[in-house]
Write an enzyme that holds these catalytic residues in place. Structure first.
Site, PDB file in Angstrom:
ATOM      1  N   GLY A  73      34.879  35.711  41.190  1.00 36.03           N
ATOM      2  CA  GLY A  73      34.300  34.414  41.523  1.00 36.03           C
ATOM      3  C   GLY A  73      35.326  33.575  42.245  1.00 36.03           C
ATOM      4  O   GLY A  73      35.536  32.399  41.924  1.00 36.03           O
ATOM      5  N   HIS A  74      35.983  34.197  43.214  1.00 35.81           N
ATOM      6  CA  HIS A  74      36.977  33.477  44.003  1.00 35.81           C
ATOM      7  C   HIS A  74      37.340  34.290  45.239  1.00 35.81           C
ATOM      8  O   HIS A  74      36.983  35.468  45.364  1.00 35.81           O
ATOM      9  CB  HIS A  74      38.231  33.184  43.176  1.00 35.81           C
ATOM     10  CG  HIS A  74      38.817  34.379  42.496  1.00 35.81           C
ATOM     11  ND1 HIS A  74      39.491  35.357  43.173  1.00 35.81           N
ATOM     12  CD2 HIS A  74      38.806  34.760  41.197  1.00 35.81           C
ATOM     13  CE1 HIS A  74      39.886  36.275  42.316  1.00 35.81           C
ATOM     14  NE2 HIS A  74      39.478  35.948  41.107  1.00 35.81           N
ATOM     15  N   ALA A  75      38.060  33.648  46.148  1.00 32.87           N
ATOM     16  CA  ALA A  75      38.642  34.320  47.316  1.00 32.87           C
ATOM     17  C   ALA A  75      40.119  33.956  47.341  1.00 32.87           C
ATOM     18  O   ALA A  75      40.567  33.039  46.644  1.00 32.87           O
ATOM     19  CB  ALA A  75      37.958  33.858  48.600  1.00 32.87           C
TER      20      ALA A  75
ATOM     21  N   ARG B 137      34.893  37.441  46.142  1.00 32.16           N
ATOM     22  CA  ARG B 137      34.492  38.599  45.365  1.00 32.16           C
ATOM     23  C   ARG B 137      34.045  38.211  43.966  1.00 32.16           C
ATOM     24  O   ARG B 137      34.585  37.273  43.375  1.00 32.16           O
ATOM     25  CB  ARG B 137      35.600  39.652  45.287  1.00 32.16           C
ATOM     26  CG  ARG B 137      36.691  39.521  44.236  1.00 32.16           C
ATOM     27  CD  ARG B 137      37.644  38.384  44.467  1.00 32.16           C
ATOM     28  NE  ARG B 137      38.178  38.342  45.815  1.00 32.16           N
ATOM     29  CZ  ARG B 137      39.298  38.945  46.193  1.00 32.16           C
ATOM     30  NH1 ARG B 137      40.005  39.595  45.324  1.00 32.16           N
ATOM     31  NH2 ARG B 137      39.744  38.829  47.425  1.00 32.16           N
TER      32      ARG B 137
END
Ligand code: TYD
Length: 151
Positions: free
Chosen positions: A68-70, A115
């Site tokens: 839950g981040h890039a 992702r």
């Protein structure tokens, strides 16, 4: 013509923008043996980066989601060294899902790719090899802010 359908007014991706298509599966070496199989990963040889950090996700409860981040700069290789899970890749324009379920197959993810990891099987372990040490300043944790940055 409505504005949303005019290609000349549609947001265009930045030059050299990261794409979900750049995230690729790589086959790792396998030394098969009746005593049990062995896979190894060498920085430089199998990865386009040198390994600065290793971490792993384990004891993931059913239905849980990770990621839950890039990342601004980080490159990573993800391997399901036990069990399986799925990775949602998102470059701000397109999304793609990849299932990892072999300890000799890794998913390379470059910078500026959002992702999310889910569908973890019981007892699964996600091994991550990373190009940099942990740095919270390298994260985008807000999807809208990430999309605003890449479009
Ligand atoms: P996070 O990267 O959000 O986990 P995931 O993407 O796997 O869901 O990290 C969760 C927490 O762990 C957060 O508080 C930061 C910390 N952390 C470290 O201290 N070092 C690390 O190498 C990593 C990956 C996370």
């Amino acid at each position: 013509m409505p504005t949303a359908l005019r290609p000349d007014l549609a947001p265009s991706p930045r030059a050299n923008a990261a794409s979900v298509d750049d995230c690729r599966l790589i086959e790792l070496p396998r030394i098969t043996d009746p005593r049990g199989n062995l896979t190894f990963i060498e920085g430089g040889a199998h990865l386009p980066f040198s390994i600065e950090r290793v971490y792993y996700l384990y004891d993931v409860p059913g239905g849980a989601e990770r990621g839950g981040h890039a990342h601004r700069a980080l490159q990573q290789l993800l391997v399901a060294v036990a069990g399986s899970f799925e990775v949602l890749l998102d470059d701000g324009r397109r999304r793609r899902r990849v299932r990892l379920d072999r300890p000799y197959r890794g998913l390379l993810i470059g910078p500026m790719i959002w992702r999310e990891l889910d569908e973890f099987s019981s007892g699964s372990v996600c091994l991550v090899l990373a190009s940099q040490c942990y740095d919270e300043a390298d994260y985008y944790r807000d999807h809208a802010a990430f999309v605003a940055e890449v479009l």
